[in-house]
Structure formats: structure tokens, C-alpha cells
Design a protein around this motif. Structure first.
Motif, short mmCIF file in Angstrom:
data_model
loop_
_atom_site.label_atom_id
_atom_site.label_comp_id
_atom_site.label_asym_id
_atom_site.label_seq_id
_atom_site.Cartn_x
_atom_site.Cartn_y
_atom_site.Cartn_z
N LYS A 15 0.90 -1.20 0.04
CA LYS A 15 -0.14 0.10 -0.19
C LYS A 15 0.84 1.30 0.11
O LYS A 15 1.99 1.17 0.61
N CYS A 16 0.28 2.46 -0.46
CA CYS A 16 1.10 3.84 -0.50
C CYS A 16 0.98 4.11 0.92
O CYS A 16 -0.15 4.12 1.73
N GLY A 17 2.12 4.57 1.58
CA GLY A 17 2.30 4.98 3.02
C GLY A 17 1.21 6.28 3.20
O GLY A 17 1.05 6.63 4.31
N ASN A 76 -6.11 9.07 -0.42
CA ASN A 76 -7.16 8.23 -1.01
C ASN A 76 -6.44 7.71 -2.42
O ASN A 76 -7.15 7.89 -3.46
N CYS A 77 -5.55 6.95 -2.04
CA CYS A 77 -4.87 6.45 -3.36
C CYS A 77 -5.38 5.22 -4.08
O CYS A 77 -5.04 4.94 -5.02
N LYS A 78 -6.31 4.26 -3.04
CA LYS A 78 -6.81 3.08 -3.43
C LYS A 78 -7.51 3.21 -5.26
O LYS A 78 -6.82 2.55 -5.98
N LEU A 90 5.45 4.45 -1.67
CA LEU A 90 4.45 5.56 -2.01
C LEU A 90 3.94 5.08 -3.33
O LEU A 90 4.93 4.70 -4.45
N CYS A 91 2.64 5.47 -3.75
CA CYS A 91 2.33 5.32 -5.24
C CYS A 91 2.96 6.45 -5.82
O CYS A 91 3.40 7.47 -5.32
N PRO A 92 2.88 6.49 -7.20
CA PRO A 92 3.82 7.42 -7.83
C PRO A 92 3.35 8.99 -7.97
O PRO A 92 4.09 9.76 -7.79
N ARG A 93 2.09 8.91 -7.57
CA ARG A 93 1.46 10.21 -7.41
C ARG A 93 1.82 10.88 -6.11
O ARG A 93 2.34 12.01 -6.20
N CYS A 94 1.86 10.18 -4.95
CA CYS A 94 2.20 10.61 -3.90
C CYS A 94 3.66 10.99 -3.76
O CYS A 94 4.20 11.93 -3.15
N HIS A 95 4.40 10.09 -4.46
CA HIS A 95 5.97 10.26 -4.44
C HIS A 95 6.17 11.59 -5.20
O HIS A 95 6.97 12.45 -4.67
ZN LIG Z 1 -0.43 7.46 -2.65
#
Ligand SMILES: [Zn+2]
Ligand SMILES: [Zn+2]
Length: 443
Positions: free
Chosen positions: A341-343, A349-351, A392-397
Motif C-alpha cells: 500500500k502507499c504510505g 485516498n490512493c486506492k 509510495l504510489c507514484p502520485r504521492c511520490h
Molecule cells: Zn499514494
């Protein structure tokens, strides 16, 4: 004109006036190597520890590290630097080598301070000056370096670029001015200096016994020019050609040197200079976002319990390889530990935006160092531990690295809140404001 009256590079403050005087500070600091604080010599008159003011710069230059027991010792790079100071060979090339030793420092808590200062701050200011292009910038810096008297220096364009880099109005006017007007300005400054009236900021700055002098100007111009050449060419520079490029640039633009000797020295000490160049070329960062060769293979979940780990000396190639090897395993473990999962999943709300990695058939995630790698020499224990790795997902990163401060701060604070106890457990605890400084929040 307002003018900064200041310096282009502030990492060399009163203790480090020029690149070469850095060596003197290093030798001074070496006196307290391996000595507990209470045995450090004190200045008799006000009981201050003379070495204390050198600590930060010695850590940030990565020449010294702080051991777990609080004692300072030389890094591998520091040991080579000590030997370099000791030897008296290489003539003019010494300046270049000294510069390269210091090039990957994170002075003022800025990763790659020297290259970033040129690329982001100085070029940022200078790019809005009409009539000033790459060629003028390079040629005027060279002209100043070639000037053999203050009379000539004060008539060179770079003299004004140096003092007024953050005053585009003045620079635009200066560049447009006629040669008569330029000559009048030079005469006016000369008069102020000679009569000691110091009516303008330039004469104040260059006042005898003041904070600035010709050799510092010369030195800063060299640092600027050499770094500028690197920045302009950096897209085509890699670990194979970077040695030649620095030596060639120096020889062609600054001073004649014996290329063969200098390259010989650098290549012979690749173990130390590869990490320097790898830092300024940001090769490690590229790796952190790559997925790497990883598959469905079983990942051994060994050493995953939080515990302090020995600091790995990152200033040598072999140290970097050890870090890399452990990183390759740890990044897979981090994904498993984080349950793919993204941290920041809850906060952001990355799901709905996850996608499946073709490499492992799970959510695609990137690895982020909460305490950035650039600052690892601030810590006595290793920061290459699971407690410091966040998936992290790429967006959050992207958001945590590239968003405005307002949009990054909540992310950093959330991760800090979740991780700070773990960081303490592994011996790399820090205050939130320190972390903000590492992320350049509010600067
Ligand atoms: Zn994320
Ligand atoms: Zn990152």
C-alpha cells in the motif's frame, strides 16, 4: 543600485574564505579527531570550543563522520583528503582537486549545494537579465580571471555580475550602458576606495580588512565558472566522461594544468571520486524511482525488526556498493512490510489510482527515503533501514518531491507522525523541524 554586497557561495563563510583555506580548517578539526568533547581545546579568553564552529561543515563536506560514541573520525574521503593536503604535488591542479573533494557537500542543508546554487539560484536570477546569455556569462567570468590588476577587474562585466546577481535592474542597465558610463562607474568606485569614503556598496565590500577581497572574488569566480560549465553540459555527462570533462574544462577555461597527472590522480582514487560524481549527477536518486529487477521470487524477511544498524561509510565506492546491495533487498521487504500500500493511502485516498506492476503483479509502488539520502552523514547510525523506507504510489511520490510547500508539508508531517518512534528506535531520530529543513520547507 541595491546590490547584494554578498557572496555567490555562502558555504565558504568566515572559516572557509576560499576553497584552499578549507584545508586549513580541516587540519584544525583533525586535532580533535577521536577526542571526547571535554578534551577539546578551549580558546582561553571566552572559553569557547574553537572546533565547535567547524563541526557542521566537516559533516556536510562528508570529510568527517560522527561515531556512535559522539567522537568524530575521518571518513574514507577524509583520509584521502588528509593525504592530499600532505602531498605537495600537482601544482595548479591542486585547486581543481580540492574543488572536487568539496563538490558533493550538502552545505546549508542543501543537497549538492554548489551545483544547485549555480543551477537554481544564480542562473535563476541571471536568466531574467536581458542581454545576458550563456556566452557572455562564460566569457565575462573568464575575462575577470584573466585580469591581472584590480584596475582591470573593476572594469570587467563579471565584477558587476558577481555583486549584483540578484539585482536584475542594475545588471540590465550596466550591460546597456555605454563604455563611457561604465568607465565613469569604475572611476567612481576607485575614488571611493582611494579616499576611504566608501560611499557605494562596492567600495564598502572591498574595503581593506573587510569581509571580502580580491582573492575571494577570484576564487568564487572559478567555482562559478567551473560549475556553470558542468551545469550546461550535464545532460551529456556520465560517470565515464565526467573526469575528463572537469579536467578539460579547467584546463581550457581556468588554468593550464598537466592533464595526465591530474587524471592519473583522480582515476587512481576512483573509489572516492566515483561517489562524489555519482552525487552531483544524482545517479542514486534515479535508482530510487526505478522498479529494479524484481519478480515473484521469494523475498527473505530477514533482519526486518527495527534495530540500530552500523553506519556505512558512503564516501567510498565499496561503501556505496554495500548500501546498494542492502537497498536492493530492503526495498522488496519494505513493500511486503507496507502490505503493498502507499504510505499515504488514507490521507490521499490512493486506492482508486493504484495500478498493477508487471514485475510482481501487485500495486506499483516506489520507494521513498523519509530522511533523504543526501543527509545520511548527519547520522551516526545507518539511515538505509526499513524504518526510513516508505512505499509510495507514484502520485504521492511526485507530490512529496515536487508540490508546493503547502501541499508537501501535510504529507511530510503525516509520515513523520507515523515513523518518528521507529526512527528513534533505530538511532536516527530527529525533530520535525529538522526534517522540514531537509525538505527545504519554508526556505
Ligand atoms: Zn499514494
Ligand atoms: Zn523519494
Amino acid at each position: 543600485a541595491k546590490g547584494s554586497g554578498g557572496r555567490m557561495f555562502e558555504y565558504i563563510n568566515t572559516n572557509f574564505r576560499t576553497q584552499n583555506s578549507f584545508a586549513g580548517s580541516f587540519l584544525k578539526f583533525q586535532e580533535i579527531e577521536g577526542k571526547p568533547r571535554d578534551q577539546w581545546p578551549r580558546q582561553s579568553h571566552h572559553g569557547q570550543e574553537v572546533h565547535k564552529q567547524l563541526v557542521v561543515t566537516m559533516l556536510q563536506s562528508k570529510l568527517f563522520k560522527k561515531e556512535v560514541n559522539g567522537l568524530f573520525s575521518k571518513t574514507n574521503k577524509g583520509s584521502l583528503y588528509a593525504a592530499f593536503i600532505d602531498s605537495q604535488s600537482l601544482d595548479e591542479g591542486r585547486w581543481l582537486i580540492n574543488y572536487l573533494f568539496l563538490l558533493n557537500g550538502y552545505y546549508a542543508n542543501l543537497k549538492n549545494y554548489i551545483t544547485c546554487r549555480v543551477r537554481e539560484d544564480l542562473l535563476g536570477y541571471l536568466s531574467i537579465v536581458d542581454g545576458l546569455d550563456q556566452v557572455i556569462l562564460l566569457e565575462s567570468a573568464k575575462e575577470l580571471l584573466a585580469a591581472n590588476s584590480f584596475e582591470k577587474i573593476i572594469r570587467s562585466t563579471f565584477f558587476y555580475i558577481h555583486s549584483f546577481y540578484n539585482d536584475s535592474d542594475f545588471l540590465i542597465q550596466y550591460i546597456r550602458a555605454s563604455s563611457k558610463e561604465k568607465e565613469d562607474l569604475a572611476k567612481y568606485i576607485e575614488k571611493n576606495l582611494k579616499e576611504g569614503t566608501f560611499e557605494c556598496c562596492i567600495s564598502k565590500k572591498y574595503e581593506l580588512g573587510g569581509n571580502f577581497n580580491k582573492s575571494m572574488l577570484h576564487d568564487e569566480t572559478r567555482v562559478f565558472l567551473l560549475t556553470l560549465l558542468f551545469v550546461f553540459q550535464s545532460e551529456n555527462i556520465n560517470l565515464d566522461n565526467v573526469y575528463n570533462i572537469f579536467v578539460e574544462n579547467f584546463k581550457q577555461n581556468i588554468s593550464d594544468i598537466n592533464e595526465k597527472d591530474i587524471l592519473g590522480y583522480l582515476y587512481q582514487n576512483r573509489n572516492i571520486f566515483n561517489p562524489v560524481f555519482s552525487d552531483v549527477l544524482e545517479l542514486e536518486e534515479l535508482d530510487a524511482t526505478a522498479t529494479g529487477a524484481m519478480s515473484y521470487e521469494e523475498v527473505p524477511m530477514i533482519d526486518v525488526k527495527d534495530a540500530p544498524e552500523d553506519y556505512i561509510d558512503e564516501t567510498s565506492e565499496s561503501g556505496r556498493q554495500r548500501i546498494q546491495t542492502s537497498y536492493n533487498l530492503r526495498k522488496k521487504q519494505a513493500r511486503i512490510q507496507g502490505d503493498y500500500k502507499c504510505g499515504l493511502e488514507v490521507l490521499n485516498n490512493c486506492k482508486p489510482i493504484y495500478f498493477t506492476s508487471r514485475v510482481n503483479g501487485r500495486n506499483y509502488l516506489e520507494l521513498h527515503h523519509l530522511i533523504p539520502r543526501a543527509f545520511r552523514n548527519d547520522f551516526s547510525y545507518s539511515i538505509e533501514v526499513l524504518a526510513n523506507y516508505v512505499t509510495l504510489c507514484p502520485r504521492c511520490h511526485k507530490q512529496i518531491h515536487l508540490a508546493t510547500d503547502g501541499e508537501r508539508t501535510s504529507l511530510i508531517n503525516a509520515l513523520y507522525g507515523e515513523r518518528n518512534k521507529r526512527l528513534e528506535t533505530v538511532g536516527i531520530g530527529l525533530e520535525l523541524n529538522q526534517l522540514h529543513e531537509y525538505y527545504k520547507i519554508g526556505t
